[in-house]
Scaffold this motif. Structure first.
Motif, PDB file in Angstrom:
ATOM      1  N   THR A  60      19.914 -12.665  -4.536  1.00 40.22           N
ATOM      2  CA  THR A  60      18.588 -12.720  -3.908  1.00 40.22           C
ATOM      3  C   THR A  60      18.623 -13.569  -2.641  1.00 40.22           C
ATOM      4  OG1 THR A  60      17.874 -12.868  -6.177  1.00 40.22           O
ATOM      5  CG2 THR A  60      16.159 -13.021  -4.481  1.00 40.22           C
ATOM      6  N   ASP A  61      19.267 -14.729  -2.732  1.00 36.63           N
ATOM      7  CA  ASP A  61      19.210 -15.617  -1.582  1.00 36.63           C
ATOM      8  C   ASP A  61      20.594 -16.087  -1.156  1.00 36.63           C
ATOM      9  OD1 ASP A  61      17.847 -16.881   0.387  1.00 36.63           O
ATOM     10  OD2 ASP A  61      17.597 -18.738  -0.750  1.00 36.63           O
ATOM     11  N   GLY A  62      21.551 -15.208  -1.286  1.00 36.14           N
ATOM     12  CA  GLY A  62      22.904 -15.592  -0.908  1.00 36.14           C
ATOM     13  C   GLY A  62      23.909 -14.573  -1.406  1.00 36.14           C
ATOM     14  N   TRP A  63      25.074 -15.060  -1.773  1.00 36.64           N
ATOM     15  CA  TRP A  63      26.126 -14.155  -2.201  1.00 36.64           C
ATOM     16  C   TRP A  63      26.915 -14.756  -3.353  1.00 36.64           C
ATOM     17  CZ3 TRP A  63      25.171 -15.590   2.797  1.00 36.64           C
ATOM     18  CH2 TRP A  63      24.690 -14.585   3.634  1.00 36.64           C
ATOM     19  N   ARG A  64      27.481 -13.866  -4.127  1.00 38.78           N
ATOM     20  CA  ARG A  64      28.521 -14.270  -5.058  1.00 38.78           C
ATOM     21  C   ARG A  64      29.831 -13.901  -4.350  1.00 38.78           C
ATOM     22  NH1 ARG A  64      27.248 -11.187  -9.765  1.00 38.78           N
ATOM     23  NH2 ARG A  64      26.268 -12.985 -10.752  1.00 38.78           N
ATOM     24  N   LEU A  65      30.678 -14.887  -4.134  1.00 32.63           N
ATOM     25  CA  LEU A  65      31.971 -14.616  -3.485  1.00 32.63           C
ATOM     26  C   LEU A  65      33.047 -14.649  -4.558  1.00 32.63           C
ATOM     27  CD1 LEU A  65      33.841 -14.262  -1.051  1.00 32.63           C
ATOM     28  CD2 LEU A  65      33.829 -16.742  -0.764  1.00 32.63           C
ATOM     29  N   MET A  72      26.216 -28.797   0.015  1.00 34.98           N
ATOM     30  CA  MET A  72      24.829 -28.318   0.051  1.00 34.98           C
ATOM     31  C   MET A  72      24.699 -26.852  -0.353  1.00 34.98           C
ATOM     32  SD  MET A  72      22.725 -29.826   3.272  1.00 34.98           S
ATOM     33  CE  MET A  72      23.946 -29.425   4.478  1.00 34.98           C
ATOM     34  N   HIS A  73      25.679 -26.036   0.025  1.00 34.01           N
ATOM     35  CA  HIS A  73      25.444 -24.590  -0.052  1.00 34.01           C
ATOM     36  C   HIS A  73      26.389 -23.811  -0.956  1.00 34.01           C
ATOM     37  CE1 HIS A  73      22.457 -24.934   3.001  1.00 34.01           C
ATOM     38  NE2 HIS A  73      23.308 -25.441   3.866  1.00 34.01           N
ATOM     39  N   ALA A  74      27.379 -24.473  -1.557  1.00 34.29           N
ATOM     40  CA  ALA A  74      28.338 -23.710  -2.373  1.00 34.29           C
ATOM     41  C   ALA A  74      28.423 -24.294  -3.773  1.00 34.29           C
ATOM     42  CB  ALA A  74      29.716 -23.749  -1.715  1.00 34.29           C
ATOM     43  N   ARG A  75      28.410 -23.421  -4.761  1.00 30.13           N
ATOM     44  CA  ARG A  75      28.617 -23.887  -6.130  1.00 30.13           C
ATOM     45  C   ARG A  75      29.860 -23.221  -6.694  1.00 30.13           C
ATOM     46  NH1 ARG A  75      23.832 -22.160  -8.822  1.00 30.13           N
ATOM     47  NH2 ARG A  75      23.278 -21.441  -6.760  1.00 30.13           N
ATOM     48  N   PHE A  76      30.853 -24.021  -7.024  1.00 33.03           N
ATOM     49  CA  PHE A  76      32.133 -23.494  -7.490  1.00 33.03           C
ATOM     50  C   PHE A  76      32.077 -23.227  -8.988  1.00 33.03           C
ATOM     51  CE2 PHE A  76      32.796 -25.803  -3.715  1.00 33.03           C
ATOM     52  CZ  PHE A  76      33.787 -25.119  -3.042  1.00 33.03           C
ATOM     53  N   GLN A  77      32.717 -22.156  -9.406  1.00 31.44           N
ATOM     54  CA  GLN A  77      32.708 -21.780 -10.817  1.00 31.44           C
ATOM     55  C   GLN A  77      34.138 -21.829 -11.355  1.00 31.44           C
ATOM     56  OE1 GLN A  77      29.625 -21.253 -11.883  1.00 31.44           O
ATOM     57  NE2 GLN A  77      28.774 -21.294  -9.817  1.00 31.44           N
ATOM     58  N   PRO A  78      34.295 -22.194 -12.618  1.00 31.73           N
ATOM     59  CA  PRO A  78      35.656 -22.367 -13.137  1.00 31.73           C
ATOM     60  C   PRO A  78      36.480 -21.082 -13.121  1.00 31.73           C
ATOM     61  CG  PRO A  78      34.003 -22.640 -14.881  1.00 31.73           C
ATOM     62  CD  PRO A  78      33.258 -22.554 -13.590  1.00 31.73           C
ATOM     63  N   GLY A 113      36.930 -19.302 -10.729  1.00 30.90           N
ATOM     64  CA  GLY A 113      37.501 -19.112  -9.397  1.00 30.90           C
ATOM     65  C   GLY A 113      36.580 -18.387  -8.431  1.00 30.90           C
ATOM     66  N   TRP A 114      35.276 -18.342  -8.692  1.00 25.53           N
ATOM     67  CA  TRP A 114      34.342 -17.731  -7.749  1.00 25.53           C
ATOM     68  C   TRP A 114      33.312 -18.749  -7.320  1.00 25.53           C
ATOM     69  CZ3 TRP A 114      29.195 -16.389  -9.533  1.00 25.53           C
ATOM     70  CH2 TRP A 114      28.987 -16.638 -10.887  1.00 25.53           C
ATOM     71  N   VAL A 115      32.508 -18.365  -6.330  1.00 20.93           N
ATOM     72  CA  VAL A 115      31.608 -19.329  -5.716  1.00 20.93           C
ATOM     73  C   VAL A 115      30.258 -18.676  -5.460  1.00 20.93           C
ATOM     74  CG1 VAL A 115      31.348 -20.904  -3.749  1.00 20.93           C
ATOM     75  CG2 VAL A 115      33.624 -20.255  -4.485  1.00 20.93           C
ATOM     76  N   VAL A 116      29.187 -19.412  -5.706  1.00 22.87           N
ATOM     77  CA  VAL A 116      27.855 -18.938  -5.302  1.00 22.87           C
ATOM     78  C   VAL A 116      27.514 -19.594  -3.969  1.00 22.87           C
ATOM     79  CG1 VAL A 116      25.403 -18.867  -5.871  1.00 22.87           C
ATOM     80  CG2 VAL A 116      27.112 -18.726  -7.694  1.00 22.87           C
ATOM     81  N   LEU A 117      27.155 -18.777  -2.989  1.00 25.81           N
ATOM     82  CA  LEU A 117      26.848 -19.301  -1.656  1.00 25.81           C
ATOM     83  C   LEU A 117      25.382 -19.069  -1.313  1.00 25.81           C
ATOM     84  CD1 LEU A 117      29.896 -17.862   0.316  1.00 25.81           C
ATOM     85  CD2 LEU A 117      29.557 -20.214  -0.455  1.00 25.81           C
ATOM     86  N   ASN A 118      24.731 -20.095  -0.776  1.00 24.47           N
ATOM     87  CA  ASN A 118      23.346 -19.922  -0.290  1.00 24.47           C
ATOM     88  C   ASN A 118      23.357 -19.238   1.059  1.00 24.47           C
ATOM     89  OD1 ASN A 118      22.496 -21.378  -2.447  1.00 24.47           O
ATOM     90  ND2 ASN A 118      22.353 -23.304  -1.311  1.00 24.47           N
ATOM     91  N   ARG A 119      22.350 -18.442   1.286  1.00 23.85           N
ATOM     92  CA  ARG A 119      22.266 -17.752   2.578  1.00 23.85           C
ATOM     93  C   ARG A 119      22.115 -18.761   3.726  1.00 23.85           C
ATOM     94  NH1 ARG A 119      18.381 -12.580   2.984  1.00 23.85           N
ATOM     95  NH2 ARG A 119      19.592 -12.056   1.151  1.00 23.85           N
ATOM     96  N   ALA A 120      21.460 -19.878   3.449  1.00 21.44           N
ATOM     97  CA  ALA A 120      21.215 -20.881   4.498  1.00 21.44           C
ATOM     98  C   ALA A 120      22.514 -21.425   5.100  1.00 21.44           C
ATOM     99  CB  ALA A 120      20.397 -22.034   3.922  1.00 21.44           C
ATOM    100  N   GLN A 176      23.153  -7.921   8.031  1.00 23.90           N
ATOM    101  CA  GLN A 176      22.764  -7.167   6.830  1.00 23.90           C
ATOM    102  C   GLN A 176      23.169  -7.948   5.587  1.00 23.90           C
ATOM    103  OE1 GLN A 176      25.115  -3.703   8.149  1.00 23.90           O
ATOM    104  NE2 GLN A 176      23.322  -2.520   7.525  1.00 23.90           N
ATOM    105  N   PRO A 177      22.411  -8.988   5.278  1.00 19.87           N
ATOM    106  CA  PRO A 177      22.802  -9.848   4.155  1.00 19.87           C
ATOM    107  C   PRO A 177      22.798  -9.123   2.808  1.00 19.87           C
ATOM    108  CG  PRO A 177      20.692 -10.540   5.106  1.00 19.87           C
ATOM    109  CD  PRO A 177      21.193  -9.440   5.959  1.00 19.87           C
TER     110      PRO A 177
END
Ligand SMILES: Nc1ncnc2c1ncn2[C@@H]1O[C@H](COP(=O)(O)OP(=O)(O)OP(=O)(O)O)[C@@H](O)[C@H]1O
Length: 437
Positions: A311-316, A238-244, A246-253, A295-296
């Motif tokens: 804006t609504d989460g993080w790049r990890l 639901m909340h993580a999108r993996f990128q080739p 090796g990083w991930v976009v995470l929703n704040r939710a 402090q998001p």
């Protein structure tokens, strides 16, 4: 004295159902060291697979660490031939670690076994870990005060890149496996390193017998883990999108989920993205989560990873420092692991090395291919990518689809080690406890 009965066909059917599903004519590989546990599993699997018209491939890794390891592997080969079981010996060649030999051997072994099975199109690799192993894992992890996920021990099923690792014997006591070999009239070898107190696991076996209570605790913990893994997989989907890269976009939710779910999930993410052998301590993850919640919009770092606010989460992503130095490889398909995050290989044989892309290499690549400047990628991410050199010539930056124009194409391929976007469950089950194979 209580006598342990051998495992009967019905009981083994039930154990196999617990690690299914399988094809109608199952193809299975099994790691057989020659010890009683894995010999018993091989006997049981041979019968089970035979009844279903499938195929069993028994694999023995010859670590070459002990003088008699070749002879032992040959002995297993002879037993297998006698039983009519297809068998291969996989020698561990190449550099051996000087410290952490057992951990190094385990990793190399798993890789050799998995690659040999996958090369045959086999989807399941069976290992003979049993209830006593599970209880030991539990105790070792408890001694090291690992988080609840570590205490849950080994999973019965673990998804890997190309196959599933299955451990059908986790509920079974070792004594029953010995009894199974005896009932079959099949010999086995005793591993001398099991008696060597230099190794933590062997030390534990010698110093304490593992009690029924612990086996029970480990079993309960394993069930809890299966539930946890399922929840974590759902949250990831639901909340993580993996990128080739090796990083991930995470929703704040994501952080709205209960802490006992978010905590192990973030531990797995940090380990995968940061490439570390172990996740950071539960306390440091708790601090991180508190910071992200309060402090998001502030960036944070932990375990070689950066959380960059969106804006609504993080790049990890991996922090662009303390990356692994150059690692050499020969090509011809033999892979190298770099920075604990990527596995690279090249089709063409050569004298290659992989290291982090830096400013100097980036300039060279752009001089060769000016259109690279248009690749939409933050610089902080760019400096975490692997670049491949031949001697001191830059020849490829696989993630940017760059190969040097005036060199023969080395055919480099790169696989992120743990990010598997299509099947988040695979990702969720990676924990320190899985290092014990
Ligand atoms: N050299 C090897 N070759 C193939 N598979 C192995 C080898 N060593 C271990 N394995 C597999 O990994 C499992 C776990 O390894 P571990 O070191 O705990 O086992 P072990 O003490 O060697 O015992 P056993 O062979 O009796 O299972 C084994 O049960 C076996 O399935």
């Amino acid at each position: 004295m209580q006598v342990s009965p051998p495992i009967e066909p019905v009981g083994f059917d039930r154990l196999m159902r617990g690690v299914g599903p399988f094809e109608s004519a199952p193809q299975i590989a099994v790691g057989v060291s020659g010890g009683a546990d894995s010999v018993a599993l091989t006997l049981l699997l041979a019968r089970w697979v035979g009844q279903r018209g499938g195929r069993l491939l028994a694999l023995t890794v010859d670590h070459g660490l002990r003088a008699d390891s070749h002879a032992e592997a040959a002995k297993v080969a002879a037993w297998m031939a006698n039983l009519g079981i297809e068998h291969r010996i996989l020698p561990w060649v190449g550099e051996k670690p000087t410290t952490g030999i057992q951990a190094g051997a385990r990793h190399a072994r798993l890789r050799l076994l998995a690659d040999a099975a996958a090369a045959q199109g086999i989807l399941h690799l069976a290992l003979a870990h049993h209830a006593d192993d599970q209880a030991e894992t539990h105790r070792l992890r408890a001694d090291r005060a690992s988080g609840s996920q570590g205490l849950a021990g080994m999973p019965a099923i673990r998804e890997m890149d190309h196959l599933r690792l299955i451990r059908p014997l986790l509920p079974v006591a070792k004594a029953r496996l010995v009894a199974t070999c005896q009932a079959w009239g099949q010999a086995w070898v005793e591993d001398p390193s099991n008696g060597n107190p230099a190794f933590a696991r062997a030390r534990l076996r010698l110093s304490q017998s593992v009690g029924a209570n612990e086996a029970q605790a480990a079993q309960t913990a394993a069930t809890a883990r299966a539930i946890l893994d399922g929840d974590v997989a759902r949250l990831l989907a639901m909340h993580a999108r993996f990128q080739p890269e090796g990083w991930v976009v995470l929703n704040r939710a994501l952080l709205d989920a209960p802490n006992d779910r978010v905590q192990p999930l973030v531990a797995s993410l940090l380990r995968a993205v940061g490439g570390a052998a172990y996740p950071p301590s539960p306390a440091s993850i708790a601090d991180l989560l508190q910071g992200l919640r309060e402090q998001p919009d502030r960036g944070r770092t932990l375990a070689g990873c950066r959380f960059m606010p969106l804006t609504d989460g993080w790049r990890l992503l991996r922090e662009a420092r303390n990356l692994q130095g150059p690692a050499r490889f020969r090509g011809g398909g033999t892979p190298v692991t770099w920075d604990g995050r990527f596995r690279l290989s090249a089709e063409r044989v050569g004298d290659y090395s992989v290291r982090a892309l830096d400013d100097a290499l980036w300039r060279l690549a752009r001089a060769d291919r000016p259109d690279l400047s248009r690749v939409d990628m933050p610089a902080s991410l760019r400096w975490t990518l692997p670049a491949v050199l031949s001697g001191d010539r830059l020849i490829a930056i696989p993630h940017l689809l760059y190969t040097a124009a005036d060199m023969p194409d080395p055919g480099v391929s790169v696989v992120p080690l743990v990010s598997v976007p299509a099947v988040p469950a695979r990702f969720a089950v990676v924990t320190a406890a899985d290092d014990i194979i």
